[in-house]
Design an enzyme around this catalytic site. Structure first.
Site, PDB file in Angstrom:
ATOM      1  N   SER A   8      30.514  24.665  -5.754  1.00  0.00           N
ATOM      2  CA  SER A   8      29.192  24.139  -6.631  1.00  0.00           C
ATOM      3  C   SER A   8      28.106  25.169  -6.664  1.00  0.00           C
ATOM      4  O   SER A   8      28.479  26.479  -6.966  1.00  0.00           O
ATOM      5  CB  SER A   8      28.720  22.815  -6.137  1.00  0.00           C
ATOM      6  N   SER A   9      26.991  24.973  -6.198  1.00  0.00           N
ATOM      7  CA  SER A   9      25.986  26.232  -5.789  1.00  0.00           C
ATOM      8  C   SER A   9      26.646  27.293  -5.213  1.00  0.00           C
ATOM      9  O   SER A   9      26.460  28.312  -5.306  1.00  0.00           O
ATOM     10  CB  SER A   9      24.617  25.534  -5.439  1.00  0.00           C
ATOM     11  N   SER A  16      44.128  14.863  -0.222  1.00  0.00           N
ATOM     12  CA  SER A  16      44.923  15.101   0.256  1.00  0.00           C
ATOM     13  C   SER A  16      45.614  16.532   0.097  1.00  0.00           C
ATOM     14  O   SER A  16      45.491  16.821  -1.275  1.00  0.00           O
ATOM     15  CB  SER A  16      46.046  14.319   0.708  1.00  0.00           C
ATOM     16  N   SER A  26      39.245  16.415   2.338  1.00  0.00           N
ATOM     17  CA  SER A  26      38.823  15.655   1.281  1.00  0.00           C
ATOM     18  C   SER A  26      37.258  15.787   1.251  1.00  0.00           C
ATOM     19  O   SER A  26      36.582  16.571   1.979  1.00  0.00           O
ATOM     20  CB  SER A  26      39.122  14.081   1.318  1.00  0.00           C
ATOM     21  N   SER A  39      21.689  14.029 -13.216  1.00  0.00           N
ATOM     22  CA  SER A  39      21.969  14.664 -14.545  1.00  0.00           C
ATOM     23  C   SER A  39      21.774  15.914 -14.450  1.00  0.00           C
ATOM     24  O   SER A  39      22.186  16.785 -15.383  1.00  0.00           O
ATOM     25  CB  SER A  39      21.182  13.734 -15.395  1.00  0.00           C
TER      26      SER A  39
END
Length: 449
Positions: free
Chosen positions: A148-149, A379, A405, A412
């Site tokens: 992500s970031s 998994s 996991s 938003s």
């Protein structure tokens, strides 16, 4: 009580003590004071955490692991525990930078997108320089990985500082420079701070040449080696749109001097499509993995990340350096074959070769057993690169096994995508100790008085 019974009871006490006590290890995550690693002129909110294993390799490699939005250094240390565990055996150092009190990393400002311009990228590179000097680390084996970031920052680091980083793994990232479009350059924890709505939504499109020129503008005049990259993205990602995958392909193929047409495409497992590109020496330097039906939830698997970086064993060269002697930093005409690569074949990051570069000159792999992904709810195979979090995604050269996991929180205009990593206990050792104890006690009962 005879001597044999005393001996058995002594063994029992020792076994129980071994079961109760974790293995002694002095290494722990440490925060480095800003004044020590050199924060002058850099963002004051950026902090450095470092993990130095008890036994360092000679000229230890370095892995930088930037966190996701709203993450922390210690949190990422926990989430990447499988990679930390490998650091303990292979002897590499891990840096966990933290944008303290911020929503996300700054990968969109002019200062961050300029070589030696400061910003968050400059602060992280300063941490690398500090670590290289303090621990006599290997400047040719510095890597970055994040989700992500953290994935966005990974691609920014590779684009802005190609002279520092050898390779990276970006999970749910975006092209270097994309985050500058509509970037909200404010500090703080607000959901829109350090956020790019246009890039996040996938509305930023450029030609490959335009993307490449943009990256090259961040370090004008640089003509050296460009880092290799793996990019993973779910087709149903609504936080950082999957549309960014196509832009990523255009950017990195141009930066690396490759055709936009891949050298090959395969389906390692049902639901996962891999495209890969090879350099002039035949080594896979860019891979794009598309995971059908997967959202903003790409779990982390340190085992395959380590294999991709060539850190799944102590010592040695970077696998690309070994495979392309003379063509990359640290390479030479006697650099060796870089490992047999076993039968990894099509595996991009499995233990048997990076991106199919199996055999001599390949990625110093252990034999091609490790798959990149395993189906199921979060998994992954024990040798795989990435799990799915929602099941149905595939793997490369996959062997069976449960794995890591992730959890996910989102808003938003921002996200906190926790990169999960399950801890592995000492069940096998416990079973062996208990079995041995049972045999001893059984013999004690049968011994004549």
């Amino acid at each position: 009580m005879n001597r044999f019974k005393i001996h058995v009871l002594g063994l029992a006490s020792l076994s129980l003590a071994l079961l109760a006590a974790p293995p002694a290890r002095g290494a722990s995550l440490q925060k480095v004071n800003q004044g020590e690693w050199g924060v002058d002129g850099l963002p004051g909110y950026v902090n450095m955490y470092i993990y130095v294993p008890d036994e360092l390799a000679t000229k230890p490699p370095i892995v930088v692991a930037p966190h996701h939005c709203q993450g922390t250094g210690p949190g990422t240390f926990s989430e990447m525990s499988s990679l930390v565990s490998i650091a303990n055996t292979s002897g590499f150092i891990m840096i966990f930078p933290e944008a303290t009190g911020q929503n996300c990393w700054d990968a969109g400002s002019t200062r961050s997108l300029k070589h030696d311009g400061g910003g968050d990228t400059g602060a992280i590179v300063q941490m690398v320089k500090y670590t290289l000097a303090k621990y006599s680390a290997d400047p040719g084996r510095v890597y970055a990985v994040g989700g992500s970031s953290g994935g966005i920052m990974t691609e920014a680091l590779l684009g802005v500082y190609p002279d520092v980083f050898m390779a990276g793994v970006s999970l749910m990232g975006v092209p270097c420079g994309c985050w500058a479009e509509g970037y909200n350059d404010v500090t703080g924890t607000g959901s829109t701070a350090q956020w790019s709505g246009p890039c996040g939504s996938g509305s930023v499109t450029k030609t490959g040449q335009a993307w490449g020129d943009l990256v090259r503008s961040y370090y004008p005049g640089y003509t050296g080696h460009r880092p290799r990259l793996q990019h993973w993205h779910g087709t149903d990602d609504t936080i950082l749109s999957y549309k960014n995958m196509a832009e990523d392909v255009k950017e990195w193929t141009n930066v690396l001097g490759l055709s936009e047409t891949p050298d090959g495409t395969d389906t390692p497992r049902t639901g996962t499509t891999r495209q890969f590109w090879k350099s002039d020496c035949g080594y896979t330097v860019y891979e794009a993995f598309s995971m059908a039906g997967v959202g903003h939830s790409v779990p982390f698997d340190g085992h395959a990340v380590a294999a991709y970086f060539g850190l799944d064993r102590a010592g040695g060269q970077d696998p690309e350096t070994a495979a392309c002697p003379g063509a990359v930093p640290g390479g030479d005409d006697t650099g060796g074959a870089g490992g047999a690569g076993g039968t990894g074949g099509a595996g991009a990051a499995g233990a048997g070769g990076a991106g199919g570069a199996a055999g001599t000159g390949g990625a110093a792999g252990a034999g091609g057993a490790g798959g990149a992904m395993e189906s199921g709810a979060g998994s992954v195979s024990s040798g795989g690169a990435i799990g799915t979090g929602s099941g149905g995604a595939g793997g490369q050269d996959a062997s069976a096994g449960s794995g890591d996991s992730t959890g996910e929180e989102s808003s938003s205009s921002g996200c906190s995508c926790a990169v999960g990593d399950d801890a592995r206990g000492s069940g096998t050792q416990a079973g062996l100790l208990l079995a041995a104890l049972g045999l001893l006690l059984g013999r004690a009962k049968r011994r004549p008085r």
